[in-house]
Design an enzyme around this catalytic site. Sequence first.
Site, PDB file in Angstrom:
ATOM      1  N   LYS A  23       0.871  -1.188   0.000  1.00  0.00           N
ATOM      2  CA  LYS A  23       0.000   0.000   0.000  1.00  0.00           C
ATOM      3  C   LYS A  23       0.897   1.223   0.000  1.00  0.00           C
ATOM      4  O   LYS A  23       2.023   1.174   0.492  1.00  0.00           O
ATOM      5  CB  LYS A  23      -0.872   0.012   1.265  1.00  0.00           C
ATOM      6  CG  LYS A  23      -2.091   0.885   1.146  1.00  0.00           C
ATOM      7  CD  LYS A  23      -3.243   0.125   0.515  1.00  0.00           C
ATOM      8  CE  LYS A  23      -4.420   0.990   0.192  1.00  0.00           C
ATOM      9  NZ  LYS A  23      -5.575   0.182  -0.249  1.00  0.00           N
TER      10      LYS A  23
ATOM     11  N   ASP B 200      -7.071   4.190  -4.522  1.00  0.00           N
ATOM     12  CA  ASP B 200      -7.722   4.047  -3.206  1.00  0.00           C
ATOM     13  C   ASP B 200      -8.333   5.424  -2.948  1.00  0.00           C
ATOM     14  O   ASP B 200      -8.586   6.183  -3.906  1.00  0.00           O
ATOM     15  CB  ASP B 200      -6.703   3.644  -2.122  1.00  0.00           C
ATOM     16  CG  ASP B 200      -7.367   3.180  -0.822  1.00  0.00           C
ATOM     17  OD1 ASP B 200      -7.844   2.039  -0.771  1.00  0.00           O
ATOM     18  OD2 ASP B 200      -7.436   3.970   0.146  1.00  0.00           O
TER      19      ASP B 200
END
Length: 451
Positions: A124, A164
């Site tokens: 991430k 995201d």
Amino acid sequence: MDNAMKSVYDSVLARDPDQPEFHQAVEEVLDSLDPVIEANPEYIDVVRAMVEPERVIQFRVPWYDDDGNLHVNRGFRVQFNSAIGPYKGGLRFHPSVNLSILKFLGFEQVFKNSLTGLPMGGGKGGSDFDPKGKSDSEVKRFCQSFMMELWRHIGADLDVPAGDIGVGGREIGYLFGMYRKLANEFTGVLTGKGRSYGGSRIRPEATGYGLVYFAREMLSTKDKSFDGATVAISGSGNVAQFACEKVIELGGKPVTMSDSSGYIYDPTGIDREKLDWIMDLKNNRRGRMKEYAEHFDGVDYTESKPEPNLNQMWSTKVDVALPCATQNELNGDEAKMLVDGGVTAVAEGANMPCTPDAVDCFLLNGVMFAPGKASNAGGVATSGLEMSQNSIRMSWSREEVDQKLEGIMVNVHKTAHETAERYGMPGNYVAGANIAGFLKVAESTMAQGIL
Ligand code: NDP
Ligand code: 2IT
């Protein structure tokens, strides 16, 4: 948690005492793994290694605004685990972004990606940059500066970022353009790309659609369905919009949506036409949900108030709740409001939107509960399908991708459901998802030697 697990957790706390979101995500997983370690004591070493990211990259992101002022943001990529495939996971641009949040997201991604059955490790990244109120050229300059550093750390077989919060099609386009220029190659290094340059059909829809496919499967275990169900959705971004679309398609009635400023309650239901209006508002005009209540009759708008005020959206009487905004947006007291309103099922579209108290409240009250790492896995799964299409230089039809996505979600549900049963916790999707996600990574880690 047994003693061995407790000592792993204590070492995580001691090593990074200032990372509460990461602690929360780790604690939830470790809580589930006792029966696995009992059966395979050697896996405790895998757990010890897994709570530490393989690599963390932090970098400076300088950019100029339209008035010529310099801003310096912080960029990150957490390459958490590559035991079963290249690092894979989104990029988040939001002022709250820090290492604790990205490590929680990266950690959860490892289990989620494993559950999809596709060969993807977990990662991430992102930045504390706030895209809100920025012009298109400011966003472009930021993305270019961000990629100027990130490009040397990623690659189609190494680490494949996607979107995201705050990173959608526009941002992925600017990031991909800069990567292509710097690396001097055209590869599937990012997913969520535009259709005209290697993006997969259904990737924009995938997380929301996948969430509703998962919730449908979960409901069907108790002979229930979305047909005629009233549904509360939070958020109004990518995940919320396409969850809403699929709920409508399955005959459900979404009655709420929100953004960080407040929520709308539309007792007559958000239909196809109203959803199109929301999509235009959010994706083209970049407006606020408040405008929905000004535009349509009979709609209530409630401004959000900071904690300890409860988010009254969750006091709406609904059959199903789909939190699709952000982490820890639904606490124990809010969960109690949903239970009092008669909720049957809660499925997380966001990552970790329900606090541990909220999850406990649902499980204690017999509410079916789907953790994000299972129920929102459709986004990254379809990213995996985009990687496959890029590798074979093909693009599949909408029907083909949607069918594969649905198949994957049915399978993720089955895996989590059956694993929970096998380990003596029937109906506990949290345990089922954590254990099943862990087992594949643990086996691969042992086979390769813990490195
Ligand atoms: P978007 O940026 O498209 O939308 C985010 C939505 O959540 C907006 O409505 C936003 O409101 C709201 N929101 C964000 N932060 C906060 C906050 N601190 N408080 C209140 N509301 C907030 O993001 P996505 O829809 O892509 O992501 C939503 C969630 O789903 C995240 O948890 C993400 O990690 C998760 N997820 C996303 C996937 C994807 O494929 N995109 C895949 C799997 C999970 P506002 O505009 O006011 O900020
Ligand atoms: O949280 C997530 O799974 C995502 N944001 C999607 C990641 C991806 O690589 O598609």
